[in-house]
Enzyme design. Structure first.
Site, short mmCIF file in Angstrom:
data_model
loop_
_atom_site.label_atom_id
_atom_site.label_comp_id
_atom_site.label_asym_id
_atom_site.label_seq_id
_atom_site.Cartn_x
_atom_site.Cartn_y
_atom_site.Cartn_z
N GLY A 145 93.73 -2.37 -40.93
CA GLY A 145 93.73 -3.61 -39.80
C GLY A 145 92.18 -4.80 -39.77
N SER B 68 84.75 2.54 -27.81
CA SER B 68 85.11 1.31 -27.32
C SER B 68 84.33 0.44 -25.56
CB SER B 68 86.78 0.89 -27.14
OG SER B 68 86.83 -0.09 -25.95
N THR C 228 85.57 0.07 -23.44
CA THR C 228 86.20 0.34 -22.16
C THR C 228 86.17 2.00 -21.90
OG1 THR C 228 88.34 0.58 -23.73
CG2 THR C 228 87.85 -1.10 -22.38
N TYR D 114 94.49 3.19 -22.61
CA TYR D 114 93.75 2.62 -23.67
C TYR D 114 91.66 3.20 -23.74
CZ TYR D 114 90.79 0.26 -27.17
OH TYR D 114 89.74 0.16 -28.45
N LYS E 293 90.26 6.51 -25.58
CA LYS E 293 89.00 6.66 -26.59
C LYS E 293 87.75 7.94 -25.83
CE LYS E 293 89.85 3.37 -29.41
NZ LYS E 293 90.09 3.72 -30.73
N ARG F 229 82.18 -11.59 -21.09
CA ARG F 229 82.36 -10.71 -22.25
C ARG F 229 81.07 -11.17 -23.68
NH1 ARG F 229 84.72 -9.91 -18.99
NH2 ARG F 229 86.86 -8.79 -18.86
N ARG G 13 93.56 -11.62 -14.61
CA ARG G 13 94.61 -10.93 -15.52
C ARG G 13 94.47 -9.28 -15.12
NH1 ARG G 13 93.66 -10.42 -21.66
NH2 ARG G 13 91.70 -9.38 -21.11
#
Ligand code: WQD
Length: 357
Positions: free
Chosen positions: A31, A145, A147, A169, A173, A251, A312
């Site tokens: 990846g 992450s 998140t 997601y 994690k 970010r 978004r």
């Protein structure tokens, strides 16, 4: 290049004060992040066993790793959801420690297909932890992450910020982190570190390795490079009415080679520190969407047409890392800035308009 920059781009050996006498199993090795870690680790002389199911990556990544390092690493095509195949890997190889990158990572997709995310990210990680336990492997670096934090109560996020992920997601994690914490609490011999990534972008400076998402990119940087290479007409900027420097989302972007080096330092940390740690890997500052676009245009001399679109769903306005714990525990902080990030992202995409295909 500075000596430290040479180190994290693999052109200089990092002098480890410890030696790794057995293989490091790298799950998700082909990846984006995993492949960049493998290049750096191989160039540091670490013995790796690469594992991937190739669902979201190309076997050509292995060729790229070999071209950059001159090393043909051992590779096994295994899916971490297949516990018996995973057990066979541990039973037939001397594994010292594990670096676990394998997982689905698209936030929007996770909301549409949560059970697939729980099966792969949580059940797959549970299989891995059980295989490690059954084979006496007690050191793990896990790709987590930012998140997991959810809506910021304060910025920058420290590792003490409460965890309240608001998408499946991030929840997957967070659950894996909790499994790691509980395993360490049950057996003090375990040394498990969760690295909480912010926004990894860029590519190996050789231009032979990079981010190659399938289909239309979800993330900002690969979308920009696809516009730059002419495969997408324009960038859609998701909202310009946030309470930020220019209204667009902010970010904490981190060069993928800095991120890879953080994993090397985490492995070194595990050799002399047991227990569980969650550690932010970020630059410690934020850039807006339009700031990133401007940097890309300035460094690469390529215009990026864009149009403002509605926000978004699920996006946060702004977040960035407090990376002081990584510096304190791992002796790590980012060395590469936004200019190198956009330069290297473009070097990869311009040399490989169709990625690995
Ligand atoms: C960055 C900014 C968007 C695309 C996600 C995951 C995170 C990590 C990285 C795995 C935001 C804006 C984006 C576009 C845009 N993945 N944007 N137009 O959402 O911060 O993080 O990917 O670990 O866990 O949550 O990254 O690159 O999608 O967005 O304007 O076409 O760019 O609104 O402000 P994000 P991103």
């Amino acid at each position: 290049m500075s000596r430290l920059t040479r180190k994290i781009t693999g052109s200089d050996l990092i002098l480890f004060n410890v030696t790794f006498d057995m293989a490091i199993l790298v799950c998700g090795a082909t990846g984006f992040i995993g492949s960049h870690f493998c290049v750096l680790a191989l160039q540091q002389g670490l013995d790796l066993l690469l594992l991937d199911n190739l669902e979201n990556s190309s076997p050509k990544v292995l060729n790229a790793i070999r071209e950059v390092t001159g090393i043909s690493p051992r590779f096994v095509e295994v899916d971490i959801r297949d516990k018996s195949s995973l057990d066979a890997v541990f039973a037939t190889n001397q594994v010292d420690s594990v670096v676990h990158f394998a997982g689905y990572k698209a936030v929007g997709e996770s909301a549409a297909e949560p059970l697939r995310y729980y099966r792969n990210n949580v059940d797959g990680s549970l299989n891995l932890l059980e295989s490690m336990k059954e084979h006496g492997v007690r050191k793990l670096v896990f790709s987590s992450s930012a998140t997991v934090y959810g809506v910021p109560e304060f910025n920058p996020y420290t590792e003490e910020h409460r965890k309240r992920p608001f998408n499946p997601y991030g929840q997957t994690k967070s659950v894996v982190e909790d499994m790691m914490y509980d395993l360490c609490a049950s057996d003090p011999q375990y040394a498990l570190v969760a690295l909480r990534y912010f926004n990894p972008i860029g590519a190996h400076p050789s231009g032979m390795l990079g981010e190659d998402p399938k289909g239309i990119p979800n993330n900002l940087m690969p979308f920009i490079t696809k516009v730059a290479v002419g495969q997408l007409a324009e960038l859609g900027v998701f909202g310009d009415d946030y309470d930020t420097v220019d209204g667009t989302g902010v970010r904490d972007y981190i060069h993928v080679m800095d991120l890879a080096y953080g994993h090397i330092r985490a492995l070194q940390y595990l050799n002399s520190n047991a227990g569980y740690q969650a550690i932010n890997l970020g630059a410690g500052r934020g850039y807006s969407v339009l700031e990133l676009v401007s940097a890309f245009e300035r460094i690469n001399g390529v215009s990026i047409p864009y149009v403002i679109k509605p926000r978004r769903d699920g996006d946060l306005a702004a977040y960035w890392a407090d990376a002081s714990k990584a510096e304190r525990l791992l002796g790590w902080k980012t060395q590469l800035g936004i200019d190198e990030m956009v330069r290297d992202a473009w070097a990869w995409q311009s040399a490989n308009p169709n990625g690995y295909n």
